[in-house]
Design a protein around this motif. Structure first.
Motif, PDB file in Angstrom:
ATOM      1  N   MET A  94       0.848  -1.179   0.000  1.00 27.79           N
ATOM      2  CA  MET A  94       0.000   0.000   0.000  1.00 27.79           C
ATOM      3  C   MET A  94       0.890   1.238   0.000  1.00 27.79           C
ATOM      4  SD  MET A  94      -2.612   1.378   2.949  1.00 27.79           S
ATOM      5  CE  MET A  94      -3.924   0.246   2.573  1.00 27.79           C
ATOM      6  N   LYS A  95       0.426   2.264  -0.674  1.00 25.39           N
ATOM      7  CA  LYS A  95       1.136   3.546  -0.705  1.00 25.39           C
ATOM      8  C   LYS A  95       0.236   4.631  -0.136  1.00 25.39           C
ATOM      9  CE  LYS A  95       4.062   2.653  -4.678  1.00 25.39           C
ATOM     10  NZ  LYS A  95       4.464   3.103  -6.004  1.00 25.39           N
ATOM     11  N   LYS A  96       0.870   5.557   0.553  1.00 19.59           N
ATOM     12  CA  LYS A  96       0.148   6.702   1.105  1.00 19.59           C
ATOM     13  C   LYS A  96       0.893   7.977   0.758  1.00 19.59           C
ATOM     14  CE  LYS A  96      -2.154   4.309   4.770  1.00 19.59           C
ATOM     15  NZ  LYS A  96      -2.924   4.545   5.970  1.00 19.59           N
ATOM     16  N   VAL A  97       0.134   9.070   0.692  1.00 19.80           N
ATOM     17  CA  VAL A  97       0.711  10.392   0.477  1.00 19.80           C
ATOM     18  C   VAL A  97       0.434  11.209   1.732  1.00 19.80           C
ATOM     19  CG1 VAL A  97       0.650  12.493  -0.907  1.00 19.80           C
ATOM     20  CG2 VAL A  97       0.311  10.277  -2.010  1.00 19.80           C
ATOM     21  N   MET A  98       1.507  11.758   2.289  1.00 23.00           N
ATOM     22  CA  MET A  98       1.387  12.591   3.479  1.00 23.00           C
ATOM     23  C   MET A  98       1.715  14.022   3.083  1.00 23.00           C
ATOM     24  SD  MET A  98       3.593  12.279   7.005  1.00 23.00           S
ATOM     25  CE  MET A  98       2.743  10.860   7.680  1.00 23.00           C
ATOM     26  N   GLU A  99       0.764  14.917   3.290  1.00 20.80           N
ATOM     27  CA  GLU A  99       0.976  16.341   3.035  1.00 20.80           C
ATOM     28  C   GLU A  99       1.592  16.933   4.303  1.00 20.80           C
ATOM     29  OE1 GLU A  99       0.433  17.672   0.083  1.00 20.80           O
ATOM     30  OE2 GLU A  99      -0.620  15.938  -0.752  1.00 20.80           O
ATOM     31  N   LEU A 100       2.687  17.657   4.141  1.00 21.27           N
ATOM     32  CA  LEU A 100       3.440  18.179   5.274  1.00 21.27           C
ATOM     33  C   LEU A 100       3.470  19.700   5.296  1.00 21.27           C
ATOM     34  CD1 LEU A 100       6.418  15.752   4.732  1.00 21.27           C
ATOM     35  CD2 LEU A 100       4.686  15.545   6.510  1.00 21.27           C
ATOM     36  N   LYS A 101       3.826  20.248   6.440  1.00 24.74           N
ATOM     37  CA  LYS A 101       3.965  21.683   6.579  1.00 24.74           C
ATOM     38  C   LYS A 101       5.186  21.952   7.448  1.00 24.74           C
ATOM     39  CE  LYS A 101       1.221  25.712   7.838  1.00 24.74           C
ATOM     40  NZ  LYS A 101      -0.070  26.152   8.384  1.00 24.74           N
ATOM     41  N   GLY A 102       5.964  22.951   7.063  1.00 22.55           N
ATOM     42  CA  GLY A 102       7.091  23.355   7.880  1.00 22.55           C
ATOM     43  C   GLY A 102       8.454  22.924   7.366  1.00 22.55           C
ATOM     44  N   LEU A 103       8.491  22.247   6.223  1.00 22.23           N
ATOM     45  CA  LEU A 103       9.777  21.841   5.656  1.00 22.23           C
ATOM     46  C   LEU A 103      10.373  23.018   4.896  1.00 22.23           C
ATOM     47  CD1 LEU A 103       8.860  18.352   4.133  1.00 22.23           C
ATOM     48  CD2 LEU A 103       9.696  18.846   6.417  1.00 22.23           C
ATOM     49  N   SER A 104      11.611  23.403   5.236  1.00 20.94           N
ATOM     50  CA  SER A 104      12.200  24.557   4.574  1.00 20.94           C
ATOM     51  C   SER A 104      13.550  24.287   3.921  1.00 20.94           C
ATOM     52  CB  SER A 104      12.336  25.711   5.577  1.00 20.94           C
ATOM     53  OG  SER A 104      13.148  25.306   6.659  1.00 20.94           O
ATOM     54  N   CYS A 105      14.119  23.097   4.174  1.00 14.39           N
ATOM     55  CA  CYS A 105      15.452  22.825   3.631  1.00 14.39           C
ATOM     56  C   CYS A 105      15.694  21.321   3.520  1.00 14.39           C
ATOM     57  CB  CYS A 105      16.524  23.453   4.517  1.00 14.39           C
ATOM     58  SG  CYS A 105      16.584  22.743   6.186  1.00 14.39           S
ATOM     59  N   GLY A 106      16.835  20.984   2.976  1.00 16.20           N
ATOM     60  CA  GLY A 106      17.206  19.588   2.820  1.00 16.20           C
ATOM     61  C   GLY A 106      17.349  18.857   4.143  1.00 16.20           C
ATOM     62  N   GLU A 145       9.893   8.505   0.998  1.00 16.62           N
ATOM     63  CA  GLU A 145      10.686   9.524   0.314  1.00 16.62           C
ATOM     64  C   GLU A 145       9.946  10.842   0.451  1.00 16.62           C
ATOM     65  OE1 GLU A 145      11.894   8.731  -3.697  1.00 16.62           O
ATOM     66  OE2 GLU A 145      12.196   6.603  -3.259  1.00 16.62           O
ATOM     67  N   VAL A 146      10.676  11.885   0.814  1.00 18.03           N
ATOM     68  CA  VAL A 146      10.073  13.201   1.004  1.00 18.03           C
ATOM     69  C   VAL A 146      10.461  14.106  -0.152  1.00 18.03           C
ATOM     70  CG1 VAL A 146       9.998  15.244   2.489  1.00 18.03           C
ATOM     71  CG2 VAL A 146      10.045  12.958   3.510  1.00 18.03           C
ATOM     72  N   ASN A 147       9.452  14.783  -0.721  1.00 20.73           N
ATOM     73  CA  ASN A 147       9.663  15.758  -1.774  1.00 20.73           C
ATOM     74  C   ASN A 147       9.548  17.139  -1.133  1.00 20.73           C
ATOM     75  OD1 ASN A 147       9.094  17.697  -3.866  1.00 20.73           O
ATOM     76  ND2 ASN A 147       8.738  15.973  -5.235  1.00 20.73           N
ATOM     77  N   LEU A 148      10.680  17.808  -1.018  1.00 21.67           N
ATOM     78  CA  LEU A 148      10.726  19.109  -0.350  1.00 21.67           C
ATOM     79  C   LEU A 148       9.870  20.147  -1.076  1.00 21.67           C
ATOM     80  CD1 LEU A 148      11.939  20.919   1.869  1.00 21.67           C
ATOM     81  CD2 LEU A 148      13.905  21.273   0.379  1.00 21.67           C
ATOM     82  N   ALA A 149       9.976  20.201  -2.404  1.00 22.97           N
ATOM     83  CA  ALA A 149       9.247  21.201  -3.183  1.00 22.97           C
ATOM     84  C   ALA A 149       7.731  21.040  -3.052  1.00 22.97           C
ATOM     85  CB  ALA A 149       9.654  21.122  -4.648  1.00 22.97           C
ATOM     86  N   LYS A 150       7.261  19.806  -3.012  1.00 26.54           N
ATOM     87  CA  LYS A 150       5.818  19.546  -2.912  1.00 26.54           C
ATOM     88  C   LYS A 150       5.335  19.461  -1.470  1.00 26.54           C
ATOM     89  CE  LYS A 150       5.150  17.046  -7.238  1.00 26.54           C
ATOM     90  NZ  LYS A 150       4.636  15.800  -7.824  1.00 26.54           N
ATOM     91  N   GLN A 151       6.280  19.453  -0.502  1.00 25.12           N
ATOM     92  CA  GLN A 151       5.918  19.299   0.911  1.00 25.12           C
ATOM     93  C   GLN A 151       5.105  18.019   1.115  1.00 25.12           C
ATOM     94  OE1 GLN A 151       6.364  22.128   3.638  1.00 25.12           O
ATOM     95  NE2 GLN A 151       8.072  22.264   2.229  1.00 25.12           N
ATOM     96  N   GLN A 152       5.609  16.917   0.521  1.00 23.96           N
ATOM     97  CA  GLN A 152       4.917  15.636   0.591  1.00 23.96           C
ATOM     98  C   GLN A 152       5.889  14.513   0.921  1.00 23.96           C
ATOM     99  OE1 GLN A 152       3.319  14.796  -3.288  1.00 23.96           O
ATOM    100  NE2 GLN A 152       1.341  15.651  -2.783  1.00 23.96           N
ATOM    101  N   ALA A 153       5.347  13.491   1.561  1.00 21.25           N
ATOM    102  CA  ALA A 153       6.076  12.239   1.735  1.00 21.25           C
ATOM    103  C   ALA A 153       5.286  11.154   1.022  1.00 21.25           C
ATOM    104  CB  ALA A 153       6.220  11.895   3.206  1.00 21.25           C
TER     105      ALA A 153
END
Length: 76
Positions: free
Chosen positions: A1-13, A32-40
């Motif tokens: 199963m795959k999930k998408v987590m929307e995140l807030k507060g990520l500002s850097c690598g 895997e976290v995508n910094l630009a999309k603020q998603q995991a």
């Protein structure tokens, strides 16, 4: 199963790596976290409830906006 987590507060690598490390420390989780999309993008090899995922990220110091199941191609 795959999930998408929307995140807030990520500002850097460093933020990105911290969240990835927190999620990947959970048994059965590959993230895997995508910094630009603020998603995991989270792949689960066994059952892990959303609250466990949310707690890992919050303990790392970041906010979870939402968690949803990732649908396959064309939403199937």
């Amino acid at each position: 199963m795959k999930k998408v987590m929307e995140l807030k507060g990520l500002s850097c690598g460093h933020c990105q790596k911290r969240v990835e490390t927190a999620l990947n420390a959970l048994d059965g989780v590959s993230a895997e976290v995508n910094l630009a999309k603020q998603q995991a993008i989270i792949k689960l090899n066994k059952a892990v409830d959303d609250q466990t995922l949310r707690s890992a990220v919050e303990e790392a110091g970041y906010e979870v906006v939402s968690i949803s199941e990732k649908k396959g191609l064309f939403g199937r």
